[in-house]
Design a protein around this motif. Structure first.
Motif, short mmCIF file in Angstrom:
data_model
loop_
_atom_site.label_atom_id
_atom_site.label_comp_id
_atom_site.label_asym_id
_atom_site.label_seq_id
_atom_site.Cartn_x
_atom_site.Cartn_y
_atom_site.Cartn_z
N SER A 129 -20.46 9.33 -20.88
CA SER A 129 -21.69 9.62 -20.24
C SER A 129 -22.78 8.09 -20.19
CB SER A 129 -22.26 10.74 -21.74
OG SER A 129 -21.62 12.38 -21.99
N ARG A 134 -31.74 9.42 -22.46
CA ARG A 134 -31.19 10.12 -21.30
C ARG A 134 -29.53 10.25 -21.51
NH1 ARG A 134 -35.42 6.45 -16.63
NH2 ARG A 134 -36.67 8.22 -16.51
N GLN A 154 -29.38 13.29 -23.56
CA GLN A 154 -29.14 14.22 -23.04
C GLN A 154 -28.38 13.90 -21.96
OE1 GLN A 154 -32.92 14.03 -20.24
NE2 GLN A 154 -33.96 13.59 -21.91
N ALA A 155 -27.04 13.46 -21.75
CA ALA A 155 -26.05 13.68 -20.69
C ALA A 155 -24.86 14.34 -21.83
CB ALA A 155 -25.62 12.31 -20.00
N ARG A 178 -20.73 13.11 -16.97
CA ARG A 178 -22.22 12.98 -16.27
C ARG A 178 -23.11 11.52 -16.70
NH1 ARG A 178 -23.92 18.22 -16.41
NH2 ARG A 178 -21.60 18.62 -17.28
N ILE A 180 -27.36 10.80 -16.17
CA ILE A 180 -29.06 11.36 -16.16
C ILE A 180 -29.61 10.02 -15.60
CG2 ILE A 180 -30.59 12.66 -17.01
CD1 ILE A 180 -28.26 14.60 -18.19
#
Length: 343
Positions: A307, A329, A332-333, A340, A342
């Protein structure tokens, strides 16, 4: 005995830096032995007792090689140093001040001053003693040689001494500089993944900020890494970190981007001059590469994902704020399902 005429291979007890230090000392000893060869030949014809002394000096230098390969670096260094000083001093007195023997003291002083196995006070005292001895021997009262050489022989000896001493000095200085560069590089590198350590990475990032150069900061965290350590042990976990670091290096531009280990299973990547689009494209490529390249070690095949949180230097003039944005962030990922990036 012949094994001691080669540099050390790779004893398990030595670090790479110590290995290079030992090999450097070996080469210096070899140069000292080579410097004896012409004198052994000359002494056979003009001074048999000097030939015996130089032959003994050769044996002592070879013995220092034996001690070196047995791990007695300090004793070996001291024996080589005293032997070299004795050779030079006796040859100086034998051939006189016009022979240029004093040139050999300069590389010996450099070797003594640059020694990394002695305390600094001992190096200072030893260098001062050699320098004083050099000045004393260069006084006119010592110019009367024990042996008289023909002018053409004396001139050739002087040129040889200049060339040999200069070669030794250049070699010692070059190797000392190389060792210092290696020492500095080792201090900046994470020993496991061979990426920048945290301190070196942020020094590079702050340097870019001072120059007002744009960059993107990627904070990467391996997903479910704790389960790898718990299931397979820390040895497998370490190899997994090495595997992922190697994959990340494929997406960095040499001399421009900087990849560092932030701590544990977290890495940080700085893309110099990257736009928002470029940073996002690299982040997505990293996620895809790591997910599509399973890690195999000792019969274990593990699928791994990462991530990533991405921020830009344009978002704040404060590096800590840029890092904090990337960290937010990243989480958040993680919350969005992992694997992913972000921004």
């Amino acid at each position: 005995m012949l094994k001691c005429l080669r540099p050390l291979n790779s004893p398990t007890s030595l670090s790479p830096l110590q290995q290079r230090l030992y090999n450097t000392f070996w080469y210096v000893n070899v140069l000292a032995l080579l410097a004896l060869v012409p004198y052994l030949i000359i002494d056979l014809f003009i001074a048999p007792y000097l030939w015996a002394f130089h032959a003994l000096a050769s044996v002592l230098l070879l013995c220092s090689q034996v001690l070196l390969h047995q791990g007695y670096l300090k004793v070996s260094q001291l024996m080589s140093l005293l032997t070299s000083l004795g050779i030079v001093t006796l040859a100086f007195l034998a051939f006189g001040g016009d022979s240029g023997m004093e040139y050999y003291y300069f590389p010996i002083m450099v070797a003594a001053a640059a020694s990394s196995v002695w305390p600094i006070w001992r190096r200072i005292v030893l260098t001062a003693v050699i320098a004083t001895l050099t000045l004393i021997l260069m006084l006119p009262s010592f110019y009367a040689p024990w042996l008289t050489l023909e002018p053409n022989i004396l001139l050739s000896v002087r040129f040889y001494n200049m060339a040999m001493a200069s070669t030794m000095l250049i070699f010692i200085m070059f190797r000392a500089r190389t060792l210092m560069e290696l020492l500095g590089r080792d201090a900046d590198i994470d020993p496991l993944t061979h990426t920048l350590n945290r301190r070196a990475f942020f020094l590079a990032a702050r340097r870019l900020q001072r120059r007002r150069q744009r960059f993107a900061l990627l904070l990467l965290d391996l997903d479910h890494f704790k389960s790898i350590n718990d299931r397979f042990g820390h040895d497998v976990g370490d190899q997994a970190l090495i595997h992922v670091a190697a994959l990340m290096k494929q997406h960095t531009r040499r001399h421009r981007d900087a990849l560092g280990r932030y701590g544990g299973e977290e890495f940080v990547l700085m893309l110099q001059g990257a736009s928002k689009e470029h940073a996002l494209r690299i982040s997505q490529a990293l996620c895809a590469t790591i997910a599509e390249t399973p890690f195999t070690y000792r019969g274990h095949t593990l699928a791994m994902t990462v991530s990533i949180g991405v921020s830009l230097s344009d978002e704040s003039s404060d590096l800590d704020t840029v890092l904090s944005l990337a960290d937010q962030r990243l989480y958040q990922a993680k919350s969005a399902g992992r694997n992913r990036a972000i921004m």
